[in-house]
Design a protein around this motif. Structure first.
Motif, PDB file in Angstrom:
ATOM      1  N   SER A   1      83.020  48.169   8.553  1.00 37.67           N
ATOM      2  CA  SER A   1      82.909  48.718   9.907  1.00 37.67           C
ATOM      3  C   SER A   1      81.457  48.933  10.316  1.00 37.67           C
ATOM      4  O   SER A   1      81.120  48.835  11.498  1.00 37.67           O
ATOM      5  N   ALA A   2      80.609  49.259   9.360  1.00 38.55           N
ATOM      6  CA  ALA A   2      79.189  49.512   9.641  1.00 38.55           C
ATOM      7  C   ALA A   2      78.431  49.505   8.323  1.00 38.55           C
ATOM      8  O   ALA A   2      79.029  49.599   7.243  1.00 38.55           O
ATOM      9  N   LYS A   3      77.116  49.393   8.417  1.00 31.83           N
ATOM     10  CA  LYS A   3      76.253  49.461   7.240  1.00 31.83           C
ATOM     11  C   LYS A   3      75.178  50.518   7.470  1.00 31.83           C
ATOM     12  O   LYS A   3      74.923  50.941   8.593  1.00 31.83           O
ATOM     13  N   SER A   4      74.587  50.940   6.365  1.00 30.92           N
ATOM     14  CA  SER A   4      73.504  51.934   6.408  1.00 30.92           C
ATOM     15  C   SER A   4      73.935  53.214   7.106  1.00 30.92           C
ATOM     16  O   SER A   4      73.232  53.751   7.958  1.00 30.92           O
ATOM     17  N   ARG A   5      75.112  53.710   6.723  1.00 30.34           N
ATOM     18  CA  ARG A   5      75.624  54.952   7.293  1.00 30.34           C
ATOM     19  C   ARG A   5      75.071  56.153   6.527  1.00 30.34           C
ATOM     20  O   ARG A   5      75.027  56.152   5.302  1.00 30.34           O
ATOM     21  N   ASP A   6      74.670  57.199   7.256  1.00 31.71           N
ATOM     22  CA  ASP A   6      74.202  58.451   6.659  1.00 31.71           C
ATOM     23  C   ASP A   6      75.141  59.569   7.089  1.00 31.71           C
ATOM     24  O   ASP A   6      75.444  59.709   8.274  1.00 31.71           O
ATOM     25  N   LEU A   7      75.618  60.367   6.125  1.00 24.75           N
ATOM     26  CA  LEU A   7      76.538  61.454   6.423  1.00 24.75           C
ATOM     27  C   LEU A   7      75.866  62.817   6.391  1.00 24.75           C
ATOM     28  O   LEU A   7      76.503  63.831   6.660  1.00 24.75           O
ATOM     29  N   THR A   8      74.575  62.861   6.067  1.00 19.22           N
ATOM     30  CA  THR A   8      73.867  64.135   5.924  1.00 19.22           C
ATOM     31  C   THR A   8      73.115  64.539   7.185  1.00 19.22           C
ATOM     32  O   THR A   8      72.773  65.702   7.355  1.00 19.22           O
ATOM     33  N   GLY A   9      72.840  63.586   8.051  1.00 22.29           N
ATOM     34  CA  GLY A   9      72.010  63.867   9.210  1.00 22.29           C
ATOM     35  C   GLY A   9      70.527  63.869   8.894  1.00 22.29           C
ATOM     36  O   GLY A   9      69.697  64.175   9.755  1.00 22.29           O
ATOM     37  N   GLN A  10      70.159  63.512   7.663  1.00 24.99           N
ATOM     38  CA  GLN A  10      68.758  63.522   7.245  1.00 24.99           C
ATOM     39  C   GLN A  10      68.258  62.126   6.904  1.00 24.99           C
ATOM     40  O   GLN A  10      67.181  61.960   6.349  1.00 24.99           O
ATOM     41  N   SER A  11      69.054  61.103   7.211  1.00 30.38           N
ATOM     42  CA  SER A  11      68.700  59.694   6.949  1.00 30.38           C
ATOM     43  C   SER A  11      68.411  59.440   5.477  1.00 30.38           C
ATOM     44  O   SER A  11      67.600  58.596   5.129  1.00 30.38           O
ATOM     45  N   SER A  12      69.082  60.189   4.600  1.00 29.66           N
ATOM     46  CA  SER A  12      68.835  60.056   3.166  1.00 29.66           C
ATOM     47  C   SER A  12      69.872  59.180   2.471  1.00 29.66           C
ATOM     48  O   SER A  12      69.713  58.852   1.302  1.00 29.66           O
ATOM     49  N   GLN A  13      70.928  58.800   3.183  1.00 26.95           N
ATOM     50  CA  GLN A  13      71.980  57.976   2.590  1.00 26.95           C
ATOM     51  C   GLN A  13      72.056  56.639   3.305  1.00 26.95           C
ATOM     52  O   GLN A  13      71.557  56.481   4.420  1.00 26.95           O
ATOM     53  N   SER A  14      72.703  55.685   2.648  1.00 27.68           N
ATOM     54  CA  SER A  14      72.826  54.352   3.236  1.00 27.68           C
ATOM     55  C   SER A  14      74.145  53.735   2.778  1.00 27.68           C
ATOM     56  O   SER A  14      74.163  52.769   2.017  1.00 27.68           O
ATOM     57  N   PHE A  15      75.263  54.287   3.237  1.00 30.67           N
ATOM     58  CA  PHE A  15      76.585  53.851   2.809  1.00 30.67           C
ATOM     59  C   PHE A  15      77.043  52.604   3.563  1.00 30.67           C
ATOM     60  O   PHE A  15      76.654  52.367   4.709  1.00 30.67           O
ATOM     61  N   ILE A  16      77.927  51.842   2.908  1.00 30.79           N
ATOM     62  CA  ILE A  16      78.731  50.837   3.599  1.00 30.79           C
ATOM     63  C   ILE A  16      79.989  51.530   4.103  1.00 30.79           C
ATOM     64  O   ILE A  16      80.693  52.176   3.338  1.00 30.79           O
TER      65      ILE A  16
END
Length: 469
Positions: free
Chosen positions: A198-213
């Motif tokens: 659905s998307a790439k480089s997703r961050d769930l923290t709001g701090q741009s520290s994660q990069s999920f698929i």
């Protein structure tokens, strides 16, 4: 009879005369209106390709699923949980600590029995076991973990060679591509679900520290640590998280990209810990506000707000205000793209950075550095030098900033947290992290016992000092 016939004829003749009079004297003349043709007609875009719905071949997941389920394992861990003390506990003298069973998934990554899973699946485990798809169960040993990426590496000692999943290149995974999630949700072993990226480089923290698929393949509790594979059966992610108010799947799931996971476990196997390379910038996703100020007509990229002293970025010539567009020919649209790619690299790796500056594109080669090159750990705090722009903006001449802190005592008693500035220790002026390093060398392991005075500036820019007795 003759009278009736005469009456009919008279009636018919009267009708003819009446209609004729109307036509002749009363009815308006009908005029023909000719519509002028528009020389420049407006057309709406319309597809004229008549493709039957069933003419597109449905994707075949059977081979990928069959190969993956045999390489995905069921991970069980036993932790000791402290619950509330009951009357029976006091009466019988029982301990409050009770064993608690947790479950998750893991992926075999080579035939010798190395297994990758999530750190949160095996965290604080007192006992750890792994059950294969053929129901064989083995004790497992933790080789290493990385809480930041939520990746852990386990090892079992199998009697025979094991089936395993090969790594794919998560950078090449595309939005809309079919994927399979394989794991053990709700203790239901060897479960396969399908969806798309659905998307790439997703961050769930709001701090741009994660990069999920991000995918829409169904993932539920127990899937954590399981495999996300493409239709070729290649591992492109480790299923890690869901966003849900109920704790169960509601449409989206998130996986650690395989390139990040692979780098983490290779570091653990080779070095015993994770080797984090750092570019050396602070910034954020380029947006409309910045584009308007710079009079640019695009909004994609990473805006460099600050360049860290002594970092690879500074040495390579990256400047504040630059806009990073690519890393090693990989497009960078937002900060999560940058942080995710850098997590796949190590210190001393060279990254080609394409950036936009002064209405032209520039390409610079940046050698990634260790965090220790421009930060230092002191009293369970990570400290770094102040940038010249920060000193100028806040009218501060010297000091080092608290970037991160695990010192609960300083936080609970003094409020010292990220953003605070340390300006003095034991009446010694602290100008850079080199001064901190000298103090660490002076006192060695007894540093906590020898720190008697601490001077600092809080987030309200108030100068404070505390004396330890």
């Amino acid at each position: 009879m003759k009278k009736i016939l005469t009456l009919v004829l008279v009636s018919a003749l009267g009708g003819v005369l009446t209609l004729g009079a109307y036509k002749l004297f009363l009815e308006e003349e009908n005029k023909m209106i000719v519509e002028t043709k528009n020389e420049n007609p407006t057309f709406l875009p319309t597809s004229n390709i008549n493709t039957p719905f069933n003419s597109i071949e449905n994707p075949d997941f059977t081979t990928a699923a069959e190969n993956t389920v045999n390489a995905v394992v069921h991970v069980k861990n036993v932790t000791m949980s402290s619950g509330p003390t009951t009357f029976e506990d006091l009466f019988f003298g029982r301990s409050q600590a009770r064993p608690q069973l947790g479950t998750g998934s893991g992926v075999i990554i080579n035939s010798d029995g190395y297994i990758i899973t999530n750190n949160h699946v095996i965290k604080n485990a007192q006992e750890l076991s792994v059950t294969l798809n053929d129901n064989q169960t083995y004790e497992a040993k933790v080789i290493g973990t990385d809480p930041k990426t939520d990746i852990a590496l386990l090892k079992i000692e199998p009697e025979n060679e094991l089936p395993f999943v090969t790594f794919g290149d998560s950078d090449n995974a595309k939005i809309g591509e079919w994927v399979l999630a394989v794991g053990n949700p709700f203790n239901l072993t060897s479960t396969v679900t399908a969806g798309i990226i659905s998307a790439k480089s997703r961050d769930l923290t709001g701090q741009s520290s994660q990069s999920f698929i991000q995918t829409d393949a169904a993932v539920n509790p127990g899937n954590s640590g399981g495999a996300l594979v493409n239709t070729n059966g290649e591992l492109i992610g480790i299923n890690t998280a869901i966003t849900s108010q109920t704790g169960s799947y509601i449409g989206y799931s998130f996986a650690v990209p395989s390139n990040i996971a692979r780098k983490v476990i290779e570091d653990i196997m080779e070095y015993g810990n994770v080797q984090n390379g750092v570019l050396g910038i602070k910034g954020g996703t380029f947006n409309s506000d910045i584009a308007e100020k710079l009079q640019l007509d695009y909004t994609e990229g990473v805006f460099v707000g600050e360049v860290i002293k002594n970092s690879g970025a500074e040495k390579a010539g990256i400047k504040e205000g630059d806009i990073i567009k690519k890393l090693d020919d990989i497009k960078v649209s937002k900060f999560e793209d940058l942080s995710g790619y850098i997590k796949t690299k190590r210190p001393n790796d060279i990254v080609t950075v394409e950036l936009f500056r002064d209405n032209s594109y520039k390409t610079l080669n940046v050698t990634l550095t260790k965090t220790e090159n421009f930060s230092v750990i002191f009293m369970k705090m990570e400290l770094q030098d102040l940038s010249d722009s920060f000193k100028e903006e806040y009218d501060i001449d010297y000091g080092v900033m608290v970037k991160d802190s695990e010192n609960k005592w300083l936080y609970n008693n003094l409020g010292i947290s990220p953003g605070y500035i340390i300006t003095g220790i034991n009446d010694t002026k602290i100008e850079t992290i080199e001064d901190i390093s000298k103090i660490k060398e002076q006192y060695g392991d007894d540093i906590l016992e020898n720190v008697k005075k601490l001077e600092y500036i809080n987030k309200r820019k108030e100068r404070k000092e505390v004396i330890f007795r």
